[in-house]
Motif scaffolding. Structure first.
Motif, short mmCIF file in Angstrom:
data_model
loop_
_atom_site.label_atom_id
_atom_site.label_comp_id
_atom_site.label_asym_id
_atom_site.label_seq_id
_atom_site.Cartn_x
_atom_site.Cartn_y
_atom_site.Cartn_z
N ALA A 25 0.82 -1.21 0.00
CA ALA A 25 0.00 0.00 0.00
C ALA A 25 0.86 1.26 0.00
O ALA A 25 0.55 2.23 -0.70
CB ALA A 25 -0.93 -0.01 1.21
N ALA A 26 1.94 1.26 0.76
CA ALA A 26 2.83 2.42 0.81
C ALA A 26 3.49 2.65 -0.55
O ALA A 26 3.62 3.80 -1.01
CB ALA A 26 3.88 2.23 1.89
N LEU A 27 3.90 1.58 -1.21
CA LEU A 27 4.52 1.72 -2.52
C LEU A 27 3.51 2.22 -3.56
O LEU A 27 3.84 3.07 -4.40
CB LEU A 27 5.13 0.39 -2.97
N ARG A 28 2.28 1.69 -3.52
CA ARG A 28 1.25 2.16 -4.44
C ARG A 28 0.92 3.63 -4.20
O ARG A 28 0.71 4.39 -5.15
CB ARG A 28 -0.03 1.33 -4.30
N ARG A 35 2.53 10.18 -9.85
CA ARG A 35 1.74 10.35 -11.07
C ARG A 35 0.85 11.58 -10.98
O ARG A 35 0.70 12.32 -11.95
CB ARG A 35 0.90 9.10 -11.33
N LEU A 36 0.27 11.82 -9.82
CA LEU A 36 -0.57 12.99 -9.64
C LEU A 36 0.24 14.27 -9.77
O LEU A 36 -0.20 15.24 -10.38
CB LEU A 36 -1.26 12.95 -8.27
N ARG A 41 1.43 19.19 -12.81
CA ARG A 41 2.46 20.10 -13.28
C ARG A 41 2.05 20.66 -14.63
O ARG A 41 1.71 19.91 -15.54
CB ARG A 41 3.78 19.33 -13.43
N PRO A 42 2.04 21.99 -14.80
CA PRO A 42 1.63 22.54 -16.10
C PRO A 42 2.66 22.22 -17.18
O PRO A 42 3.86 22.16 -16.91
CB PRO A 42 1.56 24.04 -15.86
#
Length: 54
Positions: A25-28, A35-36, A41-42
């Motif tokens: 769970a921590a790795l995910r 990814r977010l 990031r523009p």
């Protein structure tokens, strides 16, 4: 006959499974945050004009 080996094995399996699931769970979560951040990031095309920036 003592039940100690079964009790120790059950606790060991429970703790081991909790560690494995927690680590996964921590790795995910780390991957999802990265990814977010990349999505939020523009892009270079949007930066100079400032059209998409609030």
């Amino acid at each position: 006959m003592t039940h100690l080996p079964y009790i120790v094995a059950a606790y060991g399996m429970t703790i081991g499974l909790a560690v494995i699931l927690g680590t996964g769970a921590a790795l995910r979560l780390r991957r999802a945050r990265a990814r977010l951040a990349a999505i939020e990031r523009p892009s270079r095309a949007e930066r100079p004009g400032g059209v998409s920036a609030p």
